[in-house]
Scaffold this motif. Structure first.
Motif, PDB file in Angstrom:
ATOM      1  N   GLY A  65       0.803  -1.213   0.000  1.00 36.98           N
ATOM      2  CA  GLY A  65       0.000   0.000   0.000  1.00 36.98           C
ATOM      3  C   GLY A  65       0.836   1.264   0.000  1.00 36.98           C
ATOM      4  O   GLY A  65       2.023   1.247   0.357  1.00 36.98           O
ATOM      5  N   PRO A  66       0.242   2.381  -0.370  1.00 37.16           N
ATOM      6  CA  PRO A  66       0.994   3.637  -0.541  1.00 37.16           C
ATOM      7  C   PRO A  66       1.495   4.272   0.748  1.00 37.16           C
ATOM      8  O   PRO A  66       2.342   5.162   0.685  1.00 37.16           O
ATOM      9  CB  PRO A  66      -0.003   4.554  -1.255  1.00 37.16           C
ATOM     10  CG  PRO A  66      -1.347   3.977  -0.993  1.00 37.16           C
ATOM     11  CD  PRO A  66      -1.161   2.509  -0.845  1.00 37.16           C
ATOM     12  N   THR A  67       1.011   3.861   1.922  1.00 36.07           N
ATOM     13  CA  THR A  67       1.530   4.428   3.174  1.00 36.07           C
ATOM     14  C   THR A  67       2.649   3.567   3.766  1.00 36.07           C
ATOM     15  O   THR A  67       3.067   3.789   4.898  1.00 36.07           O
ATOM     16  CB  THR A  67       0.417   4.586   4.227  1.00 36.07           C
ATOM     17  OG1 THR A  67      -0.099   3.291   4.560  1.00 36.07           O
ATOM     18  CG2 THR A  67      -0.701   5.476   3.729  1.00 36.07           C
ATOM     19  N   ARG A  68       3.119   2.578   3.011  1.00 34.48           N
ATOM     20  CA  ARG A  68       4.186   1.694   3.484  1.00 34.48           C
ATOM     21  C   ARG A  68       5.378   1.760   2.533  1.00 34.48           C
ATOM     22  O   ARG A  68       5.276   2.301   1.430  1.00 34.48           O
ATOM     23  CB  ARG A  68       3.686   0.237   3.570  1.00 34.48           C
ATOM     24  CG  ARG A  68       2.472   0.011   4.454  1.00 34.48           C
ATOM     25  CD  ARG A  68       2.829   0.093   5.921  1.00 34.48           C
ATOM     26  NE  ARG A  68       1.757  -0.401   6.779  1.00 34.48           N
ATOM     27  CZ  ARG A  68       0.757   0.320   7.263  1.00 34.48           C
ATOM     28  NH1 ARG A  68       0.683   1.609   6.951  1.00 34.48           N
ATOM     29  NH2 ARG A  68      -0.158  -0.212   8.047  1.00 34.48           N
ATOM     30  N   MET A  69       6.494   1.213   2.971  1.00 37.45           N
ATOM     31  CA  MET A  69       7.672   1.078   2.103  1.00 37.45           C
ATOM     32  C   MET A  69       7.541  -0.223   1.315  1.00 37.45           C
ATOM     33  O   MET A  69       7.400  -1.296   1.899  1.00 37.45           O
ATOM     34  CB  MET A  69       8.954   1.037   2.929  1.00 37.45           C
ATOM     35  CG  MET A  69       9.509   2.386   3.317  1.00 37.45           C
ATOM     36  SD  MET A  69      10.079   3.403   1.922  1.00 37.45           S
ATOM     37  CE  MET A  69      11.456   2.441   1.309  1.00 37.45           C
TER      38      MET A  69
END
Length: 573
Positions: free
Chosen positions: A59-63
Motif C-alpha cells: 500500500g501507498p503508506t508503506r515502504m
C-alpha cells in the motif's frame, strides 16, 4: 469498502511488481479487514527532507517496491527539470543490509535508467557515508541510499543527496514530492539491470570505489594526528549493520592493532537478532561490545549504527567498568581536539540548537567560529559548506544524536571517520598519560559542567496550543531564575528581557529558546502533528578545584531534576 477505495486497491494490485506485497494486500481483502486496508491507503508515505522512511508493507503508506519505483520516477523527473546534464552526471545508489534494501536499490536504478539517467549502483552493501562521498567523488548530480538507519527491523527508507553531497533541503524536498505525486498517475518504465548495463546507463561500483573511500579516510587532513596508535585498544560492533569490514580497514590503516570486533554482530542481518532496538542510544544496545571490551580490558567500546553514519562510544573508567559518553560529550571532545590541531584558516564548526552550548564556548576560547543551525545534519552541512570562506574553512559539525562529520570528505554524518578520529584522540591522550575522562574534566573546569536532557511530554487533546500560549504569555522566569532572552525561531527574533531584540538567521520553525540568568537553557518544540511537545534542557554547573566529574555531575543532576519539574509544572495542562 467504498467504490473509490476499491478502485485504488485494485489499481495498486495491478501495478505492484512484488508478489509478496500483492498477497499481503489480497489477504486483507479476503479477510474483509477494511480498517487495515483503509490505513494502507490513507494518503502516501510522505517524502520530506529525510526522504522516505516507514514500515515495509503493501500500500501507498508503506515502504515497498511500487512506492520506491514511484518515488524514483518523481525524483528522476525533478532532476531532469533541474539539472541540464543529469543524463551524464548521473545518480549514485547504495543500500544497507536490510532484507529489502538491495531490491529497492535495484528498482530505483531501473527506473532512473529507464529515464535515460546514468546510475552508479554499489555492487554490495554500503555504509551511508560512502554514498554521500560517492556523489562528490564521481561528480554525480544526486545520490540515493536505501536505509532505515537505526530503526527497528520492520522499517526501511530512501534518503536523497543533492549534487553538493549533502542531504536535500528546501525547496528540493517539496519539489521532488510534487513530482512524485505526478508520477503516481503515470506509467513507469523500469529497465532491467542487464539492459541498462548493455545500454551504458548503469555502472556497478566495485572494489575500487570502496577503496577510494578507504583511501580518503586514510588521507584526510583532519585524521593525520597519529600519536602512538599501538597504545590504544578498543572493541567494536557494527550492530548487525554494514560497518564492520570498512571499520576494521580504516582502523588498520591508521595503525590501530588492538581491535576486537564483536563476532555475533559483525555480519549484516536485517533481523538484528541480538539487540531489541538497533540504536546505540537505546538501553542495552551496547551491552555486547562493552562485554567484549571488558574481556580484553580495552580502553574503548565503540559502535556504529546499522548504516554506519552514527558513532557511539563507552570509555573504560578507573574501576574497570565502561560508561557511555553522550553525543554532546563526544561532540565537544572532537571540537576541542580538532581545533587544537587545525590550521588558522580552518576553524569553522557547526552544531544544532538542541545540542550543548559547550562547543560554542570551546570554539570561542580557541578563537574559532561555531555556527548554530536547526536540528538535522542536512542543515549542519549545507550551512557549513555555504558559509565557510577561504580564510575560515569548515572543520567539524555534530548533533547530539551521535552524528559527527570531521573535515570535508563527506558532507553528512560519518561514523567510520569518527571512529578513527576518536581512537586518534584517545591515543594522543594516552601518550601523555591521560584519559578521555581527564580531557573532559579539563574542559568542564574551564567552561563549567554542562548537562543536557530531553523530555517528551504527552499532552491532553484539550491542552491549549503550547506555542501560541507561550508567545501570548512569555515567561519572565523559569524555576526561579530570570529569563534573560527568548529566541522565537518562527519570528526569526531574539527578544531580550530589557526590551531589545536582534535578528536570528535561521529558517522559520516552531521553536522557542529561553536562556536564564544562571546559564541554564530550555528549548520548547511543540509538535505540529500530535498533542505533545519536546523540551530540551541544559544546566551549567561551575566546577571548583575540589570537584571531580562525579561530584559535579551529582550537583548538576539535582539542579536538572528541579529545573525540569519546575518548568513542566509551569506549562498549561
Amino acid at each position: 469498502m467504498d467504490t473509490q477505495l476499491k478502485f485504488r486497491v485494485q489499481h495498486w494490485l495491478k501495478n505492484d511488481p512484488d508478489p509478496l506485497m500483492r498477497a499481503e494486500l489480497q489477504a486483507l481483502i479476503d479477510a474483509g479487514d477494511e480498517q487495515a486496508i483503509t490505513a494502507r491507503f490513507a494518503g502516501r508515505l510522505a517524502f520530506g527532507t529525510a526522504g522516505l522512511r516507514g514500515v515495509v508493507g503493501a500500500g501507498p503508506t508503506r515502504m515497498n517496491r511500487l512506492v520506491v519505483q514511484q518515488t524514483s520516477a518523481g525524483l528522476g523527473a525533478y532532476l531532469m527539470a533541474q539539472v541540464s546534464d543529469i543524463a551524464t552526471r548521473g545518480v549514485v545508489i547504495g543500500y544497507d543490509g536490510r532484507h529489502d534494501s538491495q531490491q529497492f536499490a535495484e528498482d530505483a536504478a531501473g527506473v532512473l535508467c529507464g529515464l535515460g539517467i546514468k546510475v552508479y549502483l554499489t555492487k554490495k552493501i554500503a555504509a551511508t557515508p560512502l554514498v554521500a562521498f560517492g556523489v562528490l567523488h564521481l561528480g554525480a548530480a544526486a545520490g540515493i541510499v536505501v536505509t532505515a538507519s537505526h530503526n527497528p527491523p520492520q522499517y526501511n527508507g530512501y534518503k536523497v543527496y543533492w549534487g553538493n553531497g549533502a542531504q536535500i533541503i528546501p525547496p528540493h524536498d517539496s519539489g521532488i514530492a510534487a513530482c512524485i505525486e505526478k508520477a503516481v498517475n503515470e506509467q513507469i518504465k523500469v529497465t532491467s539491470l542487464d539492459d541498462a548495463l548493455t545500454a551504458g546507463h548503469l555502472q556497478i561500483l566495485a572494489d575500487d570505489f570502496y577503496q577510494a573511500y578507504r583511501d580518503g579516510v586514510h588521507q584526510s587532513p583532519v585524521l593525520q594526528h597519529q600519536t602512538a596508535p599501538e597504545q590504544v585498544s578498543l572493541a567494536y560492533t557494527a550492530m548487525h549493520g554494514v560497518g564492520n569490514e570498512m571499520a576494521l580497514d580504516v582502523l588498520k590503516d591508521a595503525g590501530f592493532t588492538k581491535v576486537y570486533s564483536v563476532a555475533a554482530q559483525a555480519q549484516p542481518d536485517g533481523d538484528f537478532p541480538t539487540v531489541n532496538f538497533p540504536n546505540p542510544e537505546e538501553k542495552g544496545a551496547m551491552d555486547m561490545v562493552m562485554a567484549e571490551a571488558k574481556k580484553h580490558n580495552a580502553m574503548l567500546a565503540c559502535a556504529n549504527d546499522p548504516d554506519a553514519d552514527r558513532f557511539a562510544v563507552a570509555v573504560r573508567k578507573s574501576d574497570g567498568d565502561y560508561q557511555m559518553l553522550t553525543g554532546d560529550q563526544v561532540g565537544v571532545l572532537f571540537g576541542h581536539y580538532l581545533l587544537t590541531h587545525a590550521p588558522d584558516n580552518q576553524r569553522f564548526t557547526c552544531t544544532t540548537i538542541v545540542s550543548s552550548s559547550l562547543l560554542s564556548k570551546v570554539a570561542a576560547s580557541l578563537e574559532a567560529t561555531c555556527r548554530t543551525t536547526l536540528t538535522g545534519f542536512k542543515w549542519l552541512t549545507n550551512v557549513g559548506m555555504t558559509e565557510q570562506t577561504d580564510d575560515n574553512r569548515f572543520l567539524f559539525a555534530y548533533e547530539e544524536a551521535l552524528g559527527y562529520t570531521l573535515g570535508t570528505m563527506v558532507w553528512d554524518k560519518d561514523g567510520l571517520s569518527a571512529l578513527v578520529g576518536f581512537a586518534q584522540l584517545t591515543a594522543e591522550l594516552a601518550s601523555q598519560g591521560q584519559t578521555i575522562w581527564d580531557r573532559l574534566e579539563s574542559i568542564y573546569q574551564q567552561h563549567g559542567f554542562h548537562l543536557n536532557s530531553q523530555v517528551s511530554i504527552a499532552l491532553k487533546p484539550t491542552t491549549p496550543n503550547i506555542g501560541a500560549y507561550l508567545r501570548d504569555n512569555p515567561p519572565q522566569s523559569i524555576a526561579g531564575h530570570k529569563v534573560v532572552s527568548t529566541d522565537d525561531i518562527n519570528l526569526g527574533k531574539r527578544l531580550f528581557a530589557d526590551g531589545g531584540e536582534e535578528d536570528i538567521s535561521l529558517p522559520a520553525s516552531d521553536v522557542l529558546i529561553y536562556r536564564l540568568d544562571n546559564d541554564a537553557r530550555v528549548i520548547v518544540r511543540p509538535s505540529g502533528t500530535e498533542p505533545k511537545i519536546k523540551c530540551y534542557y541544559e544546566v551549567v554547573e561551575t566546577m571548583n578545584a575540589n570537584d571531580t566529574l562525579a561530584s559535579a555531575q551529582l550537583r548538576a543532576q539535582a539542579n536538572m531534576d528541579a529545573f525540569v519539574n519546575a518548568h513542566q509544572a509551569s506549562l498549561p495542562k
